[in-house]
Design an enzyme around this catalytic site. Sequence first.
Site, PDB file in Angstrom:
ATOM      1  N   LYS A  35       4.127   5.388   5.734  1.00  0.00           N
ATOM      2  CA  LYS A  35       3.836   4.645   4.502  1.00  0.00           C
ATOM      3  C   LYS A  35       3.776   5.646   3.358  1.00  0.00           C
ATOM      4  O   LYS A  35       3.137   6.694   3.463  1.00  0.00           O
ATOM      5  CB  LYS A  35       2.491   3.952   4.668  1.00  0.00           C
ATOM      6  CG  LYS A  35       1.920   3.381   3.397  1.00  0.00           C
ATOM      7  CD  LYS A  35       0.680   2.615   3.746  1.00  0.00           C
ATOM      8  CE  LYS A  35      -0.211   2.438   2.555  1.00  0.00           C
ATOM      9  NZ  LYS A  35      -1.364   1.593   2.855  1.00  0.00           N
TER      10      LYS A  35
HETATM   11  C1  5RP Z   1      -5.889   3.389   1.477  1.00  0.00           C
HETATM   12  C2  5RP Z   1      -4.637   2.826   1.977  1.00  0.00           C
HETATM   13  C3  5RP Z   1      -4.289   1.485   1.482  1.00  0.00           C
HETATM   14  O1  5RP Z   1      -4.137   0.676   2.589  1.00  0.00           O
HETATM   15  C4  5RP Z   1      -3.048   1.557   0.680  1.00  0.00           C
HETATM   16  O2  5RP Z   1      -3.196   2.385  -0.425  1.00  0.00           O
HETATM   17  C5  5RP Z   1      -2.421   0.203   0.336  1.00  0.00           C
HETATM   18  O3  5RP Z   1      -3.084  -0.441  -0.587  1.00  0.00           O
HETATM   19  P1  5RP Z   1      -2.602  -0.570  -2.089  1.00  0.00           P
HETATM   20  O4  5RP Z   1      -1.374  -1.436  -2.078  1.00  0.00           O
HETATM   21  O5  5RP Z   1      -3.763  -1.217  -2.754  1.00  0.00           O
HETATM   22  O6  5RP Z   1      -2.272   0.811  -2.615  1.00  0.00           O
HETATM   23  O7  5RP Z   1      -3.915   3.400   2.763  1.00  0.00           O
HETATM   24  O8  5RP Z   1      -5.895   4.720   1.650  1.00  0.00           O
END
Ligand code: 5RP
Length: 313
Positions: free
Chosen positions: A203
């Site tokens: 991610k």
């Molecule tokens: C926190 C994360 C979150 O799950 C990620 O950032 C996704 O959320 P957003 O779309 O609000 O950024 O990994 O560390």
Amino acid sequence: MADQEQNTTSRDYHLEIPFRNQPFGLKGCNALDWGMQNRLSRIFSPQTGRTVMLAVDHGYFLGPTSGLERIDVNIVPLLPFADTLMCTRGVLRSTIPPTFGQGVVLRASGGPSILKELSNEEVALSMEDALRLNAAAVAVQVFVGGEFETKSIHNMTRLVDAGLRYGVPVLGVTAVGKELVRDAQYLRLATRICAELGAAYVKTYFCEEGFETVTASCPVPIVIAGGKKLPEEEALNMAHAAVQQGAAGVDMGRNIFQSQAPLAMIQAVRAVVHDHMKPKQAFEMFQDLAGISRKAPAKPRSTPKKVPAPRKG
Ligand code: 5RP
């Protein structure tokens, strides 16, 4: 020995058809064990190969973030529209109905709160508990360039080893500290390190320039984080651009649960990710589902003519 005698005559063994091997279509995941592939199929739709992950794990370092104060009230109604839920084991056990049938990705690293150095995380979940909770994957934060870079990468590789033992994929989450620039060069570095060291998927953030080089140079699927709340149309534009440039979906939190209409927003995001709907159309879908009247684009105002000041005297 029930029907042993009739068995040979009554069965058709299709001797003329060669055995069918169905390759596993997810990028870079063909050599994974059956259990891993099965779990990944609970995350990535076998029909489209993409996913809409709903991320609600923010509380593990932020506490009750805006929009997540009551997960039972605000998030549970969104679950039917999520391919996967990303959350902590605390929220899963306390709040998510066990009838939820899609994939769950469990937050597996943590430690420091927003008040401390965030890269100083530890592994915060055992693989046994992930299995007990029937997780489809575990997620770990990796701070490339951060103060505790090596420690966070070591957290990931320990989870990868444990995951390989039991067939649980690891999602490497590239966390970018305030001091680092989220450009393609940095994202290529961070995502590639995660993939090389065993993450089944990664991610990361979207970047305006060169995002297609980030997805091209990462040998496993990439999903994008939503990041801070944007106007809905912009968030849909971003999701669309990311998917067009090779992302296998989104792991979106604030841009869904902080939307003025989260139920409408998650459905519009799904249309972009799974149906390649154009962002303009998806935004109209959002407005319709949210019951927001579609305004005609405002005409540019003609600049008022200056009235000359009356002469004195
Ligand atoms: C926190 C994360 C979150 O799950 C990620 O950032 C996704 O959320 P957003 O779309 O609000 O950024 O990994 O560390």
